[in-house]
Design a protein around this motif. Structure first.
Motif, short mmCIF file in Angstrom:
data_model
loop_
_atom_site.label_atom_id
_atom_site.label_comp_id
_atom_site.label_asym_id
_atom_site.label_seq_id
_atom_site.Cartn_x
_atom_site.Cartn_y
_atom_site.Cartn_z
N MET A 12 0.85 -1.19 0.00
CA MET A 12 0.00 0.00 0.00
C MET A 12 0.88 1.24 0.00
O MET A 12 1.49 1.59 1.01
N GLU A 39 -5.20 5.40 -5.23
CA GLU A 39 -5.82 4.15 -5.67
C GLU A 39 -5.27 2.96 -4.90
O GLU A 39 -6.01 2.03 -4.55
N SER A 40 -3.97 2.99 -4.61
CA SER A 40 -3.35 1.93 -3.81
C SER A 40 -3.97 1.89 -2.42
O SER A 40 -4.27 0.81 -1.90
N ASN A 71 -7.62 0.54 -2.68
CA ASN A 71 -7.66 -0.91 -2.91
C ASN A 71 -7.38 -1.69 -1.63
O ASN A 71 -8.01 -2.72 -1.35
N LEU A 73 -10.40 -1.49 0.59
CA LEU A 73 -11.46 -2.33 0.04
C LEU A 73 -11.21 -3.80 0.40
O LEU A 73 -12.13 -4.55 0.72
N LYS A 74 -9.94 -4.19 0.38
CA LYS A 74 -9.55 -5.57 0.67
C LYS A 74 -9.69 -5.91 2.15
O LYS A 74 -10.22 -6.96 2.51
#
Length: 288
Positions: free
Chosen positions: A36, A42-43, A46, A49-50
């Motif tokens: 990350m 965006e990283s 994501n 989100l994970k």
């Protein structure tokens, strides 16, 4: 309860790992730059989100104080833009953000311990970018704890304690600055304070009034010379240690002459007992 830790390979990240088994109800997710990148929104999105964290501890930072003077863009990218990105994804996911800041946001002109409400006046690129990171978080997401700390060391990573011990193995005499006054902070104690804040937040659901800026370091104060002397004494090392003024050891970045932090707010709000710096130094050295 999921707690995402950025900068997991730094000394604070490793200190959190060191005590994590004391908190069995918390699932810790440790991320580094490769998993990350906080400078990439965006990283960050994501990763959130994970893992869907309820809390995020941001220990990632550009901390090369002198190098920052020649790399201001990189320091700004990590310390300001990175902090803003995290605040934005925390807001999108209703995640509480714990962010580490520094005594370098002050100019060192005070004669009494700094309060959270005292006016910042950084004198270095590092201090300026860390202050910009604080401001970016405050302007983006209200559910944050900004923890200002100082002189962090531990059994992990690179730090003053380990540098002094390395130098003691290489030479017989050493000159250390004696006119900069602050407080050493054992990163394990800082990690404990962060997790105390998280546990309190889980139990009590903090009001917006509870969020904000807090100081944390160990108790007491000393110079870098005093700190070095205590390290050598604890290890029973014979060293010709000489005090020198800051003027005799010029560095690219200016350091605060005085940066002791007042811990009253964090102690009263979260019922945190703060160890005296010499006590924590003994524990830190014994873990090497």
């Amino acid at each position: 309860m999921v707690v995402l830790v950025t900068g997991a390979n730094g000394q604070l990240g490793q200190s959190i790992k060191f005590i994590a088994n004391k908190y069995p109800t918390i699932q810790f997710i440790y991320t580094d730059y490769y998993e990350m990148d906080i400078t990439n929104i965006e990283s960050c999105a994501n990763a959130f989100l994970k893992y869907k964290p309820q809390f995020c501890i941001n220990t990632a930072a550009y901390t090369a104080v002198d190098k920052a003077e020649s790399e201001p863009e990189k320091a700004h990218l990590i310390n300001c833009i990175g902090s803003k990105n995290l605040a934005e994804v925390c807001k999108e996911n209703d995640t509480i953000l714990l962010h580490i800041s520094t005594d370098f946001i002050f100019d060192g002109a005070s004669k009494t311990p700094y309060l959270e409400s005292d006016l910042p006046n950084p004198q270095s690129v590092y201090g300026q970018t860390k202050l910009e990171g604080e401001i970016a978080i405050q302007n983006t997401w209200e559910k944050h704890f900004i923890i200002r700390t100082s002189w962090v060391y531990s059994q992990f990573g690179a730090n003053f304690m380990k540098t002094m011990l390395r130098l003691a193995s290489e030479r017989d005499s050493l000159s250390v600055v004696s006119d900069q006054i602050g407080t050493p902070t054992n990163a394990v104690d800082l990690a404990e304070a962060l997790l105390t804040i998280i546990q309190s937040s889980i139990t009590h659901h903090p009001s917006l009034a509870t969020f904000g800026i807090y100081n944390f370091s160990n108790e007491g104060q000393c110079s870098w010379y005093d700190f070095a002397a205590a390290i050598f004494k604890q290890k029973e090392l014979k060293m010709d240690l000489r005090p020198i003024p800051t003027s005799a050891y010029p560095t690219p970045a200016s350091r605060p002459a005085y940066s002791v932090l007042d811990k009253t707010k964090i102690k009263n709000t979260f019922n945190i007992e703060v160890n005296e710096w010499k006590t924590s130094l003994v524990r830190g050295i014994n873990l090497l």
